[in-house]
Every structure is written in structure tokens, then in C-alpha cells.
Motif scaffolding. Structure first.
Motif, PDB file in Angstrom:
ATOM      1  N   ALA A 171       0.836  -1.205   0.000  1.00  0.00           N
ATOM      2  CA  ALA A 171       0.000   0.000   0.000  1.00  0.00           C
ATOM      3  C   ALA A 171       0.872   1.258   0.000  1.00  0.00           C
ATOM      4  O   ALA A 171       0.595   2.212  -0.741  1.00  0.00           O
ATOM      5  N   LEU A 172       1.924   1.261   0.805  1.00  0.00           N
ATOM      6  CA  LEU A 172       2.828   2.409   0.844  1.00  0.00           C
ATOM      7  C   LEU A 172       3.516   2.613  -0.506  1.00  0.00           C
ATOM      8  O   LEU A 172       3.677   3.741  -0.974  1.00  0.00           O
ATOM      9  N   TYR A 173       3.932   1.518  -1.129  1.00  0.00           N
ATOM     10  CA  TYR A 173       4.578   1.593  -2.437  1.00  0.00           C
ATOM     11  C   TYR A 173       3.631   2.227  -3.461  1.00  0.00           C
ATOM     12  O   TYR A 173       4.023   3.121  -4.213  1.00  0.00           O
ATOM     13  N   GLN A 174       2.363   1.762  -3.488  1.00  0.00           N
ATOM     14  CA  GLN A 174       1.392   2.303  -4.440  1.00  0.00           C
ATOM     15  C   GLN A 174       1.107   3.769  -4.153  1.00  0.00           C
ATOM     16  O   GLN A 174       0.961   4.574  -5.077  1.00  0.00           O
ATOM     17  N   GLN A 175       1.044   4.129  -2.875  1.00  0.00           N
ATOM     18  CA  GLN A 175       0.798   5.526  -2.516  1.00  0.00           C
ATOM     19  C   GLN A 175       1.974   6.400  -2.954  1.00  0.00           C
ATOM     20  O   GLN A 175       1.778   7.478  -3.512  1.00  0.00           O
ATOM     21  N   GLN A 176       3.206   5.949  -2.723  1.00  0.00           N
ATOM     22  CA  GLN A 176       4.385   6.712  -3.149  1.00  0.00           C
ATOM     23  C   GLN A 176       4.400   6.880  -4.669  1.00  0.00           C
ATOM     24  O   GLN A 176       4.727   7.946  -5.179  1.00  0.00           O
ATOM     25  N   LYS A 177       4.053   5.813  -5.371  1.00  0.00           N
ATOM     26  CA  LYS A 177       4.016   5.841  -6.830  1.00  0.00           C
ATOM     27  C   LYS A 177       2.996   6.881  -7.313  1.00  0.00           C
ATOM     28  O   LYS A 177       3.274   7.658  -8.228  1.00  0.00           O
ATOM     29  N   MET A 178       1.836   6.889  -6.668  1.00  0.00           N
ATOM     30  CA  MET A 178       0.782   7.828  -7.011  1.00  0.00           C
ATOM     31  C   MET A 178       1.229   9.271  -6.730  1.00  0.00           C
ATOM     32  O   MET A 178       1.020  10.173  -7.545  1.00  0.00           O
ATOM     33  N   LEU A 179       1.879   9.494  -5.597  1.00  0.00           N
ATOM     34  CA  LEU A 179       2.356  10.828  -5.240  1.00  0.00           C
ATOM     35  C   LEU A 179       3.451  11.307  -6.196  1.00  0.00           C
ATOM     36  O   LEU A 179       3.483  12.472  -6.585  1.00  0.00           O
ATOM     37  N   ARG A 180       4.349  10.403  -6.582  1.00  0.00           N
ATOM     38  CA  ARG A 180       5.404  10.756  -7.552  1.00  0.00           C
ATOM     39  C   ARG A 180       4.783  11.177  -8.871  1.00  0.00           C
ATOM     40  O   ARG A 180       5.189  12.165  -9.486  1.00  0.00           O
ATOM     41  N   GLN A 181       3.765  10.408  -9.325  1.00  0.00           N
ATOM     42  CA  GLN A 181       3.101  10.710 -10.591  1.00  0.00           C
ATOM     43  C   GLN A 181       2.395  12.062 -10.518  1.00  0.00           C
ATOM     44  O   GLN A 181       2.466  12.857 -11.449  1.00  0.00           O
ATOM     45  N   ARG A 182       1.742  12.317  -9.382  1.00  0.00           N
ATOM     46  CA  ARG A 182       1.064  13.608  -9.189  1.00  0.00           C
ATOM     47  C   ARG A 182       2.072  14.756  -9.250  1.00  0.00           C
ATOM     48  O   ARG A 182       1.823  15.790  -9.848  1.00  0.00           O
ATOM     49  N   SER A 183       3.233  14.535  -8.608  1.00  0.00           N
ATOM     50  CA  SER A 183       4.278  15.564  -8.615  1.00  0.00           C
ATOM     51  C   SER A 183       4.797  15.797 -10.030  1.00  0.00           C
ATOM     52  O   SER A 183       4.999  16.950 -10.442  1.00  0.00           O
ATOM     53  N   LEU A 184       5.006  14.730 -10.786  1.00  0.00           N
ATOM     54  CA  LEU A 184       5.474  14.856 -12.175  1.00  0.00           C
ATOM     55  C   LEU A 184       4.444  15.599 -13.019  1.00  0.00           C
ATOM     56  O   LEU A 184       4.791  16.443 -13.861  1.00  0.00           O
ATOM     57  N   ASN A 185       3.172  15.293 -12.807  1.00  0.00           N
ATOM     58  CA  ASN A 185       2.108  15.946 -13.576  1.00  0.00           C
ATOM     59  C   ASN A 185       2.054  17.455 -13.266  1.00  0.00           C
ATOM     60  O   ASN A 185       1.794  18.259 -14.147  1.00  0.00           O
ATOM     61  N   ARG A 186       2.290  17.810 -12.009  1.00  0.00           N
ATOM     62  CA  ARG A 186       2.302  19.224 -11.610  1.00  0.00           C
ATOM     63  C   ARG A 186       3.481  19.968 -12.240  1.00  0.00           C
ATOM     64  O   ARG A 186       3.379  21.132 -12.605  1.00  0.00           O
ATOM     65  N   ASP A 187       4.619  19.265 -12.347  1.00  0.00           N
ATOM     66  CA  ASP A 187       5.832  19.906 -12.892  1.00  0.00           C
ATOM     67  C   ASP A 187       5.747  20.159 -14.391  1.00  0.00           C
ATOM     68  O   ASP A 187       6.504  20.975 -14.914  1.00  0.00           O
TER      69      ASP A 187
END
Length: 188
Positions: A171-187
Motif C-alpha cells: 500500500a505504501l509503495y502504491q501511494q508513493q508511486k501515485m504521489l510521484r506521478q502527481r508531482s510529475l504531472n504538476r511539474d
């Protein structure tokens, strides 16, 4: 043992959910542990060995043992292929579903047929990361109409601590992956 609630993440993974007859009594924890199929035990051990492997890799990387790291990675890839094959033999198409969300205390999935609240189920969860599979028992805590299907939520009743830890890591891995993707999308 006090009940703990864990956060859930929205993620699709394969799960086998086998409804049990209402007369079925769940096994004692000792009997439960003894009935876990060998591939699930091996998968659990492999995922814990992967943690040791990661520690060894970082130590070797600091000492510039590039070829040793490549050898370890190759051997690990071979073992993971073998493990994936062994686990695929445990996946029963008749009970196969895809999770909508999962956590270390419950998961939900869509099914063509409803299951009544309180229905006991035998569960086989197939994790992507860490590569592992979890065998457990649970019961339906919610069953609601969801478009043409039924959204069913299952709470674990019998789950080894080791497997609970794997679910938390997944669950933590999937959450980190989701947060990384969100950060990339914002950038962008």
C-alpha cells in the motif's frame, strides 16, 4: 489482539475470493498457518529476502562492485520468474477478480454476483510489489450495487503478521508511486 484500521489505496491487483458455506467454521490460527499452500509461504520468504538483498546492494554499490550487483540482480530476476510461475498455479480463474482498493485490514472488488454481508471467504491476494502472494480468510462487510456489478468489501479475519506487513508495504509503495506521478504531472 486489538483490531487496527489501515489506510487503503486504490489499485488493481488480482485476488481470488472463494465464498464459503455459512456452516464453515474458520480454522484456529495454528491450523490456518498449517493449511497455507507452500508457494504462498515461499513468496513471503522471498519478499523478506528481497529486503536483505536491497541492503546488500546498497553496501556493494558504495564499494563499486558493479559486476557483483549485476549477478545478484540476475539471480533475483530468475528466482522471481520461478516464483511468479509457482504462484500462477494457485490463481483459480473461477474465483478471480481485480481489486478496486486494498489495505492491511480490508479490500474491495467488483463482482457479477452479490455476496451477503457476513459471508466468509477464503482469499488469495497476488501482490505486484513486493512480489508476493497472501493467503487469508475474511468476511464480507459491505456489498452494494455498483452500475452493472456489485462492489464487495472484505475484512481480513485470519492473516499472518508477516503478510499484514507485506500489505502495508504494498500500500505504501502504491501511494508513493501515485504521489510521484502527481508531482510529475504538476511539474509539466
Amino acid at each position: 489482539m486489538p483490531e487496527q484500521e489501515y489506510f487503503t489505496v486504490h489499485h488493481k491487483m488480482t485476488v481470488n475470493v472463494e465464498p464459503l458455506e455459512s456452516s464453515v467454521v474458520l480454522p484456529s490460527f495454528d491450523r490456518f498457518e498449517n493449511e497455507i499452500p507452500a508457494p504462498f509461504l515461499v513468496a513471503s520468504e522471498f519478499s523478506h529476502l528481497d529486503l536483505l538483498n536491497d541492503s546488500a546492494r546498497s553496501e556493494l554499490k558504495n564499494n563499486d562492485f558493479k559486476h557483483v550487483i549485476e549477478l545478484l540482480d540476475t539471480q533475483n530476476a530468475k528466482l522471481n520468474l520461478l516464483l511468479t510461475f509457482m504462484l500462477s498455479q494457485q490463481d483459480n480463474e473461477a474465483y478471480r477478480h481485480q481489486t478496486l482498493s486494498f489495505g492491511a485490514s480490508l479490500f474491495s472488488y467488483l463482482a457479477d454476483e452479490a455476496l451477503g454481508v457476513g459471508t466468509k471467504v477464503r482469499i488469495k491476494l497476488f501482490l505486484d510489489h513486493p512480489a508476493a502472494a497472501i493467503y487469508s480468510y475474511g468476511h464480507v462487510i459491505e456489498s452494494e450495487q455498483h452500475e452493472e456489478q456489485h462492489k464487495i468489501t472484505v475484512k481480513y479475519d485470519l492473516l499472518r503478521d508477516l503478510d499484514e506487513d507485506l500489505l502495508i508495504k504494498a500500500a505504501l509503495y502504491q501511494q508513493q508511486k501515485m504521489l510521484r506521478q502527481r508531482s510529475l504531472n504538476r511539474d509539466k
